[in-house]
Design a protein around this motif. Sequence first.
Motif, PDB file in Angstrom:
ATOM      1  N   TYR A  29       0.838  -1.189   0.000  1.00  0.00           N
ATOM      2  CA  TYR A  29       0.000   0.000   0.000  1.00  0.00           C
ATOM      3  C   TYR A  29       0.878   1.246   0.000  1.00  0.00           C
ATOM      4  O   TYR A  29       2.042   1.233   0.427  1.00  0.00           O
ATOM      5  CB  TYR A  29      -0.960   0.022   1.196  1.00  0.00           C
ATOM      6  CG  TYR A  29      -0.301  -0.182   2.539  1.00  0.00           C
ATOM      7  CD1 TYR A  29       0.176   0.902   3.278  1.00  0.00           C
ATOM      8  CD2 TYR A  29      -0.167  -1.455   3.084  1.00  0.00           C
ATOM      9  CE1 TYR A  29       0.777   0.716   4.504  1.00  0.00           C
ATOM     10  CE2 TYR A  29       0.433  -1.640   4.315  1.00  0.00           C
ATOM     11  CZ  TYR A  29       0.903  -0.558   5.016  1.00  0.00           C
ATOM     12  OH  TYR A  29       1.503  -0.746   6.232  1.00  0.00           O
ATOM     13  N   LEU A  30       0.303   2.304  -0.491  1.00  0.00           N
ATOM     14  CA  LEU A  30       0.966   3.600  -0.582  1.00  0.00           C
ATOM     15  C   LEU A  30       0.006   4.661  -0.057  1.00  0.00           C
ATOM     16  O   LEU A  30      -1.160   4.694  -0.468  1.00  0.00           O
ATOM     17  CB  LEU A  30       1.343   3.899  -2.042  1.00  0.00           C
ATOM     18  CG  LEU A  30       1.796   5.309  -2.385  1.00  0.00           C
ATOM     19  CD1 LEU A  30       3.133   5.627  -1.713  1.00  0.00           C
ATOM     20  CD2 LEU A  30       1.921   5.474  -3.902  1.00  0.00           C
ATOM     21  N   VAL A  31       0.487   5.513   0.847  1.00  0.00           N
ATOM     22  CA  VAL A  31      -0.302   6.610   1.383  1.00  0.00           C
ATOM     23  C   VAL A  31       0.280   7.913   0.829  1.00  0.00           C
ATOM     24  O   VAL A  31       1.475   8.188   1.007  1.00  0.00           O
ATOM     25  CB  VAL A  31      -0.286   6.628   2.921  1.00  0.00           C
ATOM     26  CG1 VAL A  31      -1.098   7.812   3.448  1.00  0.00           C
ATOM     27  CG2 VAL A  31      -0.841   5.316   3.476  1.00  0.00           C
ATOM     28  N   VAL A  32      -0.551   8.717   0.180  1.00  0.00           N
ATOM     29  CA  VAL A  32      -0.096   9.961  -0.445  1.00  0.00           C
ATOM     30  C   VAL A  32      -0.783  11.146   0.239  1.00  0.00           C
ATOM     31  O   VAL A  32      -1.851  10.988   0.840  1.00  0.00           O
ATOM     32  CB  VAL A  32      -0.394   9.969  -1.959  1.00  0.00           C
ATOM     33  CG1 VAL A  32       0.164   8.709  -2.618  1.00  0.00           C
ATOM     34  CG2 VAL A  32      -1.886  10.097  -2.242  1.00  0.00           C
ATOM     35  N   PRO A  33      -0.189  12.339   0.163  1.00  0.00           N
ATOM     36  CA  PRO A  33      -0.864  13.532   0.715  1.00  0.00           C
ATOM     37  C   PRO A  33      -2.209  13.762   0.047  1.00  0.00           C
ATOM     38  O   PRO A  33      -2.405  13.426  -1.129  1.00  0.00           O
ATOM     39  CB  PRO A  33       0.125  14.658   0.401  1.00  0.00           C
ATOM     40  CG  PRO A  33       1.453  13.982   0.260  1.00  0.00           C
ATOM     41  CD  PRO A  33       1.165  12.642  -0.344  1.00  0.00           C
ATOM     42  N   GLN A  34      -3.139  14.352   0.780  1.00  0.00           N
ATOM     43  CA  GLN A  34      -4.488  14.560   0.266  1.00  0.00           C
ATOM     44  C   GLN A  34      -4.482  15.341  -1.041  1.00  0.00           C
ATOM     45  O   GLN A  34      -5.268  15.057  -1.956  1.00  0.00           O
ATOM     46  CB  GLN A  34      -5.314  15.311   1.318  1.00  0.00           C
ATOM     47  CG  GLN A  34      -6.790  15.463   0.954  1.00  0.00           C
ATOM     48  CD  GLN A  34      -7.517  14.130   0.903  1.00  0.00           C
ATOM     49  OE1 GLN A  34      -7.492  13.376   1.874  1.00  0.00           O
ATOM     50  NE2 GLN A  34      -8.166  13.828  -0.218  1.00  0.00           N
ATOM     51  N   GLU A  35      -3.578  16.315  -1.163  1.00  0.00           N
ATOM     52  CA  GLU A  35      -3.521  17.144  -2.365  1.00  0.00           C
ATOM     53  C   GLU A  35      -3.075  16.374  -3.599  1.00  0.00           C
ATOM     54  O   GLU A  35      -3.237  16.863  -4.720  1.00  0.00           O
ATOM     55  CB  GLU A  35      -2.577  18.332  -2.134  1.00  0.00           C
ATOM     56  CG  GLU A  35      -3.071  19.344  -1.117  1.00  0.00           C
ATOM     57  CD  GLU A  35      -2.888  18.854   0.314  1.00  0.00           C
ATOM     58  OE1 GLU A  35      -3.406  19.516   1.236  1.00  0.00           O
ATOM     59  OE2 GLU A  35      -2.235  17.801   0.514  1.00  0.00           O
ATOM     60  N   GLN A  36      -2.503  15.180  -3.421  1.00  0.00           N
ATOM     61  CA  GLN A  36      -1.983  14.401  -4.546  1.00  0.00           C
ATOM     62  C   GLN A  36      -2.888  13.238  -4.930  1.00  0.00           C
ATOM     63  O   GLN A  36      -2.557  12.476  -5.841  1.00  0.00           O
ATOM     64  CB  GLN A  36      -0.589  13.861  -4.202  1.00  0.00           C
ATOM     65  CG  GLN A  36       0.449  14.938  -3.939  1.00  0.00           C
ATOM     66  CD  GLN A  36       0.720  15.795  -5.160  1.00  0.00           C
ATOM     67  OE1 GLN A  36       0.669  15.303  -6.288  1.00  0.00           O
ATOM     68  NE2 GLN A  36       1.009  17.073  -4.936  1.00  0.00           N
ATOM     69  N   VAL A  37      -4.025  13.092  -4.256  1.00  0.00           N
ATOM     70  CA  VAL A  37      -4.887  11.937  -4.495  1.00  0.00           C
ATOM     71  C   VAL A  37      -5.344  11.880  -5.948  1.00  0.00           C
ATOM     72  O   VAL A  37      -5.304  10.822  -6.594  1.00  0.00           O
ATOM     73  CB  VAL A  37      -6.087  11.946  -3.535  1.00  0.00           C
ATOM     74  CG1 VAL A  37      -7.130  10.911  -3.974  1.00  0.00           C
ATOM     75  CG2 VAL A  37      -5.636  11.653  -2.105  1.00  0.00           C
ATOM     76  N   VAL A  38      -5.809  12.994  -6.487  1.00  0.00           N
ATOM     77  CA  VAL A  38      -6.330  12.998  -7.855  1.00  0.00           C
ATOM     78  C   VAL A  38      -5.244  12.622  -8.848  1.00  0.00           C
ATOM     79  O   VAL A  38      -5.464  11.801  -9.759  1.00  0.00           O
ATOM     80  CB  VAL A  38      -6.924  14.382  -8.195  1.00  0.00           C
ATOM     81  CG1 VAL A  38      -7.304  14.445  -9.677  1.00  0.00           C
ATOM     82  CG2 VAL A  38      -8.146  14.662  -7.329  1.00  0.00           C
ATOM     83  N   ARG A  39      -4.039  13.184  -8.685  1.00  0.00           N
ATOM     84  CA  ARG A  39      -2.947  12.862  -9.601  1.00  0.00           C
ATOM     85  C   ARG A  39      -2.596  11.386  -9.557  1.00  0.00           C
ATOM     86  O   ARG A  39      -2.437  10.735 -10.588  1.00  0.00           O
ATOM     87  CB  ARG A  39      -1.713  13.706  -9.254  1.00  0.00           C
ATOM     88  CG  ARG A  39      -0.506  13.390 -10.128  1.00  0.00           C
ATOM     89  CD  ARG A  39       0.756  14.072  -9.660  1.00  0.00           C
ATOM     90  NE  ARG A  39       0.704  15.513  -9.893  1.00  0.00           N
ATOM     91  CZ  ARG A  39       1.758  16.316  -9.701  1.00  0.00           C
ATOM     92  NH1 ARG A  39       2.909  15.808  -9.275  1.00  0.00           N
ATOM     93  NH2 ARG A  39       1.659  17.598  -9.936  1.00  0.00           N
ATOM     94  N   PHE A  40      -2.480  10.848  -8.359  1.00  0.00           N
ATOM     95  CA  PHE A  40      -2.126   9.432  -8.235  1.00  0.00           C
ATOM     96  C   PHE A  40      -3.253   8.540  -8.753  1.00  0.00           C
ATOM     97  O   PHE A  40      -2.994   7.485  -9.339  1.00  0.00           O
ATOM     98  CB  PHE A  40      -1.785   9.097  -6.782  1.00  0.00           C
ATOM     99  CG  PHE A  40      -0.355   9.365  -6.412  1.00  0.00           C
ATOM    100  CD1 PHE A  40       0.575   8.339  -6.399  1.00  0.00           C
ATOM    101  CD2 PHE A  40       0.070  10.648  -6.085  1.00  0.00           C
ATOM    102  CE1 PHE A  40       1.896   8.567  -6.066  1.00  0.00           C
ATOM    103  CE2 PHE A  40       1.391  10.897  -5.741  1.00  0.00           C
ATOM    104  CZ  PHE A  40       2.305   9.859  -5.736  1.00  0.00           C
ATOM    105  N   ALA A  41      -4.499   8.929  -8.521  1.00  0.00           N
ATOM    106  CA  ALA A  41      -5.628   8.131  -9.005  1.00  0.00           C
ATOM    107  C   ALA A  41      -5.637   8.076 -10.529  1.00  0.00           C
ATOM    108  O   ALA A  41      -5.918   7.023 -11.124  1.00  0.00           O
ATOM    109  CB  ALA A  41      -6.934   8.696  -8.475  1.00  0.00           C
ATOM    110  N   GLU A  42      -5.337   9.201 -11.178  1.00  0.00           N
ATOM    111  CA  GLU A  42      -5.279   9.212 -12.642  1.00  0.00           C
ATOM    112  C   GLU A  42      -4.173   8.292 -13.142  1.00  0.00           C
ATOM    113  O   GLU A  42      -4.358   7.552 -14.118  1.00  0.00           O
ATOM    114  CB  GLU A  42      -5.056  10.636 -13.135  1.00  0.00           C
ATOM    115  CG  GLU A  42      -6.241  11.566 -12.913  1.00  0.00           C
ATOM    116  CD  GLU A  42      -5.919  13.002 -13.284  1.00  0.00           C
ATOM    117  OE1 GLU A  42      -4.715  13.307 -13.503  1.00  0.00           O
ATOM    118  OE2 GLU A  42      -6.864  13.827 -13.339  1.00  0.00           O
TER     119      GLU A  42
END
Length: 474
Positions: free
Chosen positions: A326-339
């Motif tokens: 699993y990878l936990v990313v900052p909230q501001e990066q969720v959309v970028r990582f999801a794409e």
Amino acid sequence: MTLPFSPINAATDSPLYRQIYLRIRQSIADGVLRPGDRVPSVRGLASELNLARGTVESAYQLLIDEGYLIARGPAGTVVSPQIRLPEPAGQAIVVPETVPSLTHTGLMPLPLEMGLPALDVFPGKVWNRLAASEMRQSGLYDLIYPDPQGYPPLRAAIAGYLGVSRGVACSPDQVFICAGYRASLGLICHSVLRHGDTCWFEDPGYLIARRFLNQAGMKLQPVPVDQDGLDVEAGIKMAANARFAVVTPSHQSPLGVSLSLPRRHALLDWARAGDRWIIEDDYDGEFRYRGRPLPALKSLDTAGSGSVLYTGTFSKVLAPGLRLSYLVVPQEQVVRFAETAGRMQNQCPRLLQATLARFIEEGYFARHIRKMRSIYAERRAALADALSAALEPRVQLHLQAGGMHLLAMLENGSDDGAIAMRARSLGLSIQALSTWYAEATSRRGLLIGFTNITSTQEASALSRTLASAFRPGA
């Protein structure tokens, strides 16, 4: 049956138990002993060879541990029916009955392999029951493409677990499920990094991560590690404008030290000052044998938008064959990582994710971790005592507060690479510390896994085998 034993030679340097071990193994390889054949009893062979029963027991135990023999109680000890003999006859290929193939090579692990959880205590009954229940309840949702970010209940379970056990405050939408640690690194590289970016990399550091990042086109800057972990000041002098750093702060891989609090803050300050990333690999932070597990570096990453990309894996705490990290990313990066996750289509099977979610939700995971801490503490102590008895003063054991392997430092002038190669020829999976360094080093040592040591007798037998690898020509 009677084995074709020549007289045991007590005058040689080879231990008596090892002479027996090698002759039985060779008899299996040559086809003299076939799968399912019964071997002489310990008492009978000891009497025939005029040896102590303990000597024969040590040889048999090593053969059992490596999967050549199977003890069947009153029915005696037999050659494993799962052994496959290659054509022409040569070294037997061993496939033990009870342990699945779970190493990253696709081959059965050798004794003392590091980075491998205790396969003999995997909670198979509970896991299989939960998996069967999930299969019975499966429906249309299981036939479509899975969520690229991961099964929502599993992400929620991981977020809850991390908040309690590792001090990482995150929401389920910040969690991404990946097919192993390298898949987590791949998601990071495709989301926020560019080909040619400079990376601070611990020296010595995790070999698999080093190879992956090199292949991904990153420019690695080795940064020395001392008793306080990564030397942040040295990193700034070497490559102040690096784009990211990869660290193992809870239990440095492979030295086992922890990143000190001042250096944690210094590392975070460096990252925040230049819009840089820290990849925190918390691969075995749960296993600490003195005091409580240390909070993750991510727990300190509270200022601004966040700089730490936190990675964890179930390969070390459950089984690598699950291929779940699993990878936990900052909230501001969720959309970028999801794409990026949607483009990569690197999803994990829903059945495994759903089973693991229930395993965590119903409390089995927390109980398993507590159980493993106790078992690993016992196994570590058993192997440390056996290694000390067999190898001192040629090695000095460095017992850190946590981890899944031991570090045995060697005397000056020792060739750890040659010793590790001889140990492998003797059937042991030992790694040389010097190969984990990117820069030239005078430090020499051996990395020795203890998690699959099941008894003090096994620890002693394997330690004696390792001792023979210190002799050229072994």
